[in-house]
Motif scaffolding. Structure first.
Motif, PDB file in Angstrom:
ATOM      1  N   ILE A 182      23.345  63.486  20.539  1.00  0.00           N
ATOM      2  CA  ILE A 182      23.351  63.146  21.957  1.00  0.00           C
ATOM      3  C   ILE A 182      24.539  62.244  22.337  1.00  0.00           C
ATOM      4  CG2 ILE A 182      21.886  61.096  21.768  1.00  0.00           C
ATOM      5  CD1 ILE A 182      20.502  62.167  24.366  1.00  0.00           C
ATOM      6  N   ASN A 183      24.993  61.445  21.379  1.00  0.00           N
ATOM      7  CA  ASN A 183      26.114  60.556  21.657  1.00  0.00           C
ATOM      8  C   ASN A 183      27.479  61.179  21.377  1.00  0.00           C
ATOM      9  OD1 ASN A 183      24.682  58.346  22.591  1.00  0.00           O
ATOM     10  ND2 ASN A 183      24.128  57.766  20.486  1.00  0.00           N
ATOM     11  N   VAL A 184      27.424  62.402  20.982  1.00  0.00           N
ATOM     12  CA  VAL A 184      28.687  63.059  20.660  1.00  0.00           C
ATOM     13  C   VAL A 184      29.074  63.971  21.816  1.00  0.00           C
ATOM     14  CG1 VAL A 184      29.876  64.579  19.033  1.00  0.00           C
ATOM     15  CG2 VAL A 184      28.116  62.989  18.217  1.00  0.00           C
ATOM     16  N   SER A 185      30.240  63.768  22.306  1.00  0.00           N
ATOM     17  CA  SER A 185      30.704  64.585  23.433  1.00  0.00           C
ATOM     18  C   SER A 185      30.898  66.024  22.990  1.00  0.00           C
ATOM     19  CB  SER A 185      32.021  64.000  23.936  1.00  0.00           C
ATOM     20  OG  SER A 185      32.719  64.950  24.668  1.00  0.00           O
ATOM     21  N   ASP A 186      30.757  66.927  23.961  1.00  0.00           N
ATOM     22  CA  ASP A 186      30.984  68.337  23.657  1.00  0.00           C
ATOM     23  C   ASP A 186      32.464  68.618  23.460  1.00  0.00           C
ATOM     24  OD1 ASP A 186      28.329  68.707  23.908  1.00  0.00           O
ATOM     25  OD2 ASP A 186      28.413  69.318  26.028  1.00  0.00           O
ATOM     26  N   VAL A 187      33.272  67.686  24.035  1.00  0.00           N
ATOM     27  CA  VAL A 187      34.721  67.886  23.948  1.00  0.00           C
ATOM     28  C   VAL A 187      35.218  67.367  22.600  1.00  0.00           C
ATOM     29  CG1 VAL A 187      36.926  67.400  25.076  1.00  0.00           C
ATOM     30  CG2 VAL A 187      34.818  67.509  26.420  1.00  0.00           C
ATOM     31  N   HIS A 188      36.135  68.080  22.021  1.00  0.00           N
ATOM     32  CA  HIS A 188      36.686  67.677  20.740  1.00  0.00           C
ATOM     33  C   HIS A 188      37.356  66.301  20.867  1.00  0.00           C
ATOM     34  CE1 HIS A 188      39.215  67.671  17.158  1.00  0.00           C
ATOM     35  NE2 HIS A 188      38.400  68.627  16.677  1.00  0.00           N
ATOM     36  N   PRO A 189      37.121  65.405  19.929  1.00  0.00           N
ATOM     37  CA  PRO A 189      37.668  64.041  20.045  1.00  0.00           C
ATOM     38  C   PRO A 189      39.190  64.007  20.225  1.00  0.00           C
ATOM     39  CG  PRO A 189      36.505  64.365  17.944  1.00  0.00           C
ATOM     40  CD  PRO A 189      36.269  65.586  18.773  1.00  0.00           C
ATOM     41  N   LEU A 190      39.873  64.939  19.626  1.00  0.00           N
ATOM     42  CA  LEU A 190      41.333  64.944  19.768  1.00  0.00           C
ATOM     43  C   LEU A 190      41.738  65.239  21.210  1.00  0.00           C
ATOM     44  CD1 LEU A 190      42.887  66.620  16.620  1.00  0.00           C
ATOM     45  CD2 LEU A 190      43.164  64.269  17.451  1.00  0.00           C
ATOM     46  N   VAL A 191      40.977  66.157  21.847  1.00  0.00           N
ATOM     47  CA  VAL A 191      41.257  66.503  23.244  1.00  0.00           C
ATOM     48  C   VAL A 191      40.983  65.291  24.123  1.00  0.00           C
ATOM     49  CG1 VAL A 191      40.612  67.993  25.184  1.00  0.00           C
ATOM     50  CG2 VAL A 191      40.721  68.927  22.855  1.00  0.00           C
ATOM     51  N   GLU A 192      39.875  64.601  23.807  1.00  0.00           N
ATOM     52  CA  GLU A 192      39.535  63.402  24.585  1.00  0.00           C
ATOM     53  C   GLU A 192      40.621  62.348  24.461  1.00  0.00           C
ATOM     54  OE1 GLU A 192      35.645  62.063  23.434  1.00  0.00           O
ATOM     55  OE2 GLU A 192      34.803  62.930  25.266  1.00  0.00           O
ATOM     56  N   PRO A 215       6.713  58.807  21.022  1.00  0.00           N
ATOM     57  CA  PRO A 215       8.165  58.895  21.313  1.00  0.00           C
ATOM     58  C   PRO A 215       8.786  60.137  20.696  1.00  0.00           C
ATOM     59  CG  PRO A 215       7.738  57.143  19.721  1.00  0.00           C
ATOM     60  CD  PRO A 215       6.399  57.720  20.091  1.00  0.00           C
ATOM     61  N   LYS A 216       9.588  60.784  21.507  1.00  0.00           N
ATOM     62  CA  LYS A 216      10.272  61.966  20.978  1.00  0.00           C
ATOM     63  C   LYS A 216      11.608  61.546  20.416  1.00  0.00           C
ATOM     64  CE  LYS A 216       8.664  65.523  24.101  1.00  0.00           C
ATOM     65  NZ  LYS A 216       9.148  66.160  25.323  1.00  0.00           N
ATOM     66  N   LYS A 217      11.992  62.180  19.414  1.00  0.00           N
ATOM     67  CA  LYS A 217      13.324  61.900  18.879  1.00  0.00           C
ATOM     68  C   LYS A 217      14.370  62.541  19.782  1.00  0.00           C
ATOM     69  CE  LYS A 217      12.939  61.169  13.955  1.00  0.00           C
ATOM     70  NZ  LYS A 217      13.176  61.755  12.633  1.00  0.00           N
ATOM     71  N   PRO A 218      15.392  61.774  20.109  1.00  0.00           N
ATOM     72  CA  PRO A 218      16.456  62.425  20.894  1.00  0.00           C
ATOM     73  C   PRO A 218      17.051  63.582  20.117  1.00  0.00           C
ATOM     74  CG  PRO A 218      17.197  60.295  20.079  1.00  0.00           C
ATOM     75  CD  PRO A 218      15.753  60.436  19.670  1.00  0.00           C
ATOM     76  N   ARG A 219      17.565  64.523  20.901  1.00  0.00           N
ATOM     77  CA  ARG A 219      18.118  65.678  20.207  1.00  0.00           C
ATOM     78  C   ARG A 219      19.348  65.247  19.405  1.00  0.00           C
ATOM     79  NH1 ARG A 219      22.678  67.521  22.769  1.00  0.00           N
ATOM     80  NH2 ARG A 219      22.814  66.886  24.949  1.00  0.00           N
ATOM     81  N   GLU A 220      19.625  66.010  18.492  1.00  0.00           N
ATOM     82  CA  GLU A 220      20.739  65.739  17.579  1.00  0.00           C
ATOM     83  C   GLU A 220      22.068  65.668  18.343  1.00  0.00           C
ATOM     84  OE1 GLU A 220      21.529  64.854  13.809  1.00  0.00           O
ATOM     85  OE2 GLU A 220      19.491  65.041  14.529  1.00  0.00           O
TER      86      GLU A 220
END
Ligand SMILES: [Zn+2]
Length: 269
Positions: free
Chosen positions: A12-22, A5-10
């Protein structure tokens, strides 16, 4: 072959968009949806008002008075005579669903308005301006025309429409709404509503007197007067311009063959 099993990349659950913008997008989106739903609801309720039978409207508003109305004494002679005149005029409207109530607003500014439940308000200022019963009869007949076409419901402000909706649903008293006449009359009526009301008013005057003499005399005088005069500017802001009106009334009378001569009834006060 062994499955490694490969480790998912660092991240992965974090959106590229800044949380405040979201978060901002979410708030704006939800607000937009909320406003759209509210507008649609108001629109539906405004239309639904037309399907409320006039009788129900009359019951709902029986005895109601706008909060900002300064009434004259119930024993006022002009109030008594104006109510009698309205009753006479309304008798020519077969099956009128309202028991019309007249109130006189103690204001120097000329105005007349049709309010929910069959309430007709005329001001002291208007009564000061009319010089014959025929002139007053047309002004009142015009307001009756607004009831006939139920224009007065279209002039209700959005806030009132929403409050009214909840009053109907909860069975509360309309008096508790604190509706002001100025809230209601702010929106005014459009040109077509005004000319239809004029047509109805003139027909009523013709039925009452057998002629339309002096029906538009008040507006002829106002046409000659300074139209910005304090005493008449309020009425003119919510009604057609006097010169147009005089012409239209003459056209209607010509079209229907209504006599423009006939005896004038003096005011009863
Ligand atoms: Zn009008």
């Amino acid at each position: 072959m062994k499955f490694v099993p490969k480790k998912p990349r660092e991240g992965i659950n974090v959106s590229d968009v800044h949380p405040l913008v979201e978060a901002g997008t979410l708030v704006v989106g939800l607000t937009g949806i909320f406003i759209a739903i509210a507008l649609a609801l108001i629109f539906i309720i405004e239309i639904a008002l037309y399907f409320v039978p006039a009788k129900t409207e009359a019951e709902l508003f029986s005895g109601w008075m706008p909060e900002d109305l300064v009434t004259v004494s119930p024993a006022d002679e002009r109030l008594y005579e104006t109510q009698k005149l309205v009753d006479r005029l309304a008798s020519h409207w077969a099956e009128a669903p309202y028991a019309f109530r007249v109130e006189i607003d103690d204001s120097d500014v000329a105005n007349a308005m049709a309010l929910p439940g069959g309430l007709i308000i005329v001001t002291q200022g208007l009564l000061d301006q009319v010089e014959s019963e025929n002139e007053l009869a047309f002004v009142l007949g015009h307001e009756l025309g607004h009831f006939r076409n139920r224009d007065h419901l279209r002039a209700l402000g959005r806030g009132i429409v929403i409050s009214l909706f909840f009053v109907v649903i909860t069975g509360n008293d309309v008096a508790g709404l604190g509706i002001k006449a100025t809230d209601i009359t702010l929106r005014g009526f459009n040109r077509e509503q005004e000319s239809k009301a004029d047509e109805f008013g003139l027909a009523i005057v013709h039925s009452e007197y057998g002629h339309v003499n002096q029906a538009s005399r008040l507006f002829e005088r106002w046409d000659e007067a300074d139209e910005d005069a304090f005493a008449i500017v309020a009425y003119l802001s919510t009604h057609p311009q006097p010169d147009d009106r005089v012409d239209n009334l003459r056209d209607i009378a010509d079209r229907d063959g209504w006599q423009s001569s006939g005896s004038i009834s003096p005011l009863k006060w």
